[in-house]
Design a protein around this motif. Structure first.
Motif, PDB file in Angstrom:
ATOM      1  N   TYR A 142       4.861   7.684  13.549  1.00  0.00           N
ATOM      2  CA  TYR A 142       4.026   6.710  14.255  1.00  0.00           C
ATOM      3  C   TYR A 142       4.445   6.620  15.720  1.00  0.00           C
ATOM      4  N   TYR A 194      -0.170   9.474  16.097  1.00  0.00           N
ATOM      5  CA  TYR A 194       1.015   9.948  15.398  1.00  0.00           C
ATOM      6  C   TYR A 194       1.363  11.321  15.951  1.00  0.00           C
ATOM      7  N   ARG A 218      -8.569   4.239  12.201  1.00  0.00           N
ATOM      8  CA  ARG A 218      -8.325   3.596  10.915  1.00  0.00           C
ATOM      9  C   ARG A 218      -9.561   2.800  10.491  1.00  0.00           C
ATOM     10  N   GLU A 262       0.517  -4.932   8.692  1.00  0.00           N
ATOM     11  CA  GLU A 262      -0.226  -4.521   9.888  1.00  0.00           C
ATOM     12  C   GLU A 262      -0.915  -3.178   9.712  1.00  0.00           C
ATOM     13  N   GLN A 263      -0.860  -2.597   8.516  1.00  0.00           N
ATOM     14  CA  GLN A 263      -1.573  -1.371   8.156  1.00  0.00           C
ATOM     15  C   GLN A 263      -1.063  -0.107   8.820  1.00  0.00           C
ATOM     16  N   THR A 264      -0.037  -0.198   9.643  1.00  0.00           N
ATOM     17  CA  THR A 264       0.549   1.029  10.183  1.00  0.00           C
ATOM     18  C   THR A 264       1.194   1.801   9.045  1.00  0.00           C
ATOM     19  N   GLN A 265       0.898   3.090   8.969  1.00  0.00           N
ATOM     20  CA  GLN A 265       1.445   3.898   7.886  1.00  0.00           C
ATOM     21  C   GLN A 265       2.706   4.623   8.330  1.00  0.00           C
ATOM     22  N   TYR A 266       3.665   4.686   7.420  1.00  0.00           N
ATOM     23  CA  TYR A 266       4.918   5.396   7.647  1.00  0.00           C
ATOM     24  C   TYR A 266       5.049   6.456   6.557  1.00  0.00           C
ATOM     25  N   PHE A 267       5.404   7.664   7.001  1.00  0.00           N
ATOM     26  CA  PHE A 267       5.342   8.811   6.119  1.00  0.00           C
ATOM     27  C   PHE A 267       6.715   9.266   5.630  1.00  0.00           C
ATOM     28  N   GLY A 279       7.292  14.801   8.249  1.00  0.00           N
ATOM     29  CA  GLY A 279       6.256  13.800   8.067  1.00  0.00           C
ATOM     30  C   GLY A 279       5.788  13.261   9.405  1.00  0.00           C
ATOM     31  N   PRO A 280       4.519  12.919   9.533  1.00  0.00           N
ATOM     32  CA  PRO A 280       4.030  12.354  10.794  1.00  0.00           C
ATOM     33  C   PRO A 280       4.805  11.110  11.193  1.00  0.00           C
ATOM     34  N   TYR A 311      -5.056   4.954  16.307  1.00  0.00           N
ATOM     35  CA  TYR A 311      -3.626   5.192  16.103  1.00  0.00           C
ATOM     36  C   TYR A 311      -3.270   6.581  16.632  1.00  0.00           C
ATOM     37  N   TYR A 368       0.820  -1.201   0.000  1.00  0.00           N
ATOM     38  CA  TYR A 368       0.000   0.000   0.000  1.00  0.00           C
ATOM     39  C   TYR A 368       0.862   1.263   0.000  1.00  0.00           C
ATOM     40  N   PHE A 379      -6.719   6.193   6.842  1.00  0.00           N
ATOM     41  CA  PHE A 379      -6.604   6.943   8.089  1.00  0.00           C
ATOM     42  C   PHE A 379      -7.372   8.255   7.951  1.00  0.00           C
TER      43      PHE A 379
END
Lengths: 111, 108
Positions: free
Chosen positions: B46, B36, B91, A97-102, B43-44, B34, A31, B96
């Motif tokens: 986590y 952030y 989510r 795990e769907q955690t998003q990293y930017f 950028g954000p 979640y 994704y 998101f």
């Protein structure tokens, strides 16, 4: 930043010109996402991709198109830039795990 | 339509615990919460996430109420580098939904 780069990092363009922003990942995640961030707003989703050639619209997709011809690259195109598209654009990736990293963001100014 | 509600700003003394609340009263059973944070215009980043159990990692703790309608992010010993905008996010599927977040200022 989780193997995500964005290019260019800054861009100034004129109204009516086409602009393409690139997001590149080295994580092989399925994704990928494009967001924009404007003063007074959190991040808003423009488009996302769930695989090569598979994309879908987010909440603010008007005026934007995307393409994903290979896993590592997700392109955001403004066909004819307008001043309302002046913003900071963030790309994100997510794995199983769907955690998003930017990514670090691209600052776009449309004059 | 933001799915979360957070206070716009908070202050916290350095070295003390920062407790950031979030209301998500319309959350459904399979939606994760979640957190952030965003420092300056980076950028954000986590922090942590959870479904219904409390969670802890090296950065923070997440406390989710039993009815899941609200949660609290706890930074146990705030430092000046924790000054940032903190986003509580629900989510839904792969998407998101960011609100406007809480601007936390850690005061020396």
């Amino acid at each position: 930043d989780a193997g995500i780069t964005q290019s260019p990092r800054h861009k100034v363009t004129e109204t009516g010109t086409p602009v393409t922003l690139r997001c590149h990942q080295t994580e092989n995640h399925r994704y990928m996402y494009w967001y924009r961030q404007d003063p007074g707003h959190g991040l808003r989703l423009i488009h996302y991709s769930y695989g090569v050639k598979d994309t879908d619209k987010g909440e603010v997709s008007d005026g934007y198109s995307v393409s994903r011809s290979k896993t590592e690259d997700f392109l955001l195109t403004l066909e004819s830039a307008t001043s309302s598209q002046t913003s900071v654009y963030f790309c994100a990736i997510s794995g199983p795990e769907q955690t998003q990293y930017f990514g670090p963001g691209t600052r776009l100014l449309v004059l | 339509d933001a799915k979360t509600t957070q206070p716009p700003s908070m202050d916290c003394a350095e070295g003390r615990a920062a407790n950031l609340p979030c209301n998500h009263s319309t959350i459904s059973g399979n939606e994760y919460v979640y957190w952030y944070r965003q420092i300056h215009s980076q950028g954000p980043q986590y922090i942590i996430h959870g479904l219904k159990n409390n969670e802890t990692n090296e950065m923070a703790s997440l406390i989710i109420t039993e009815d899941r309608k609200s949660s609290t992010l706890i930074l146990p010993h705030a430092t000046l580098r924790d000054t940032a905008v903190y986003y509580c996010i629900v989510r839904t599927g792969n998407q998101f939904y960011f609100g406007t977040g809480t601007s936390l200022t850690v005061i020396p």
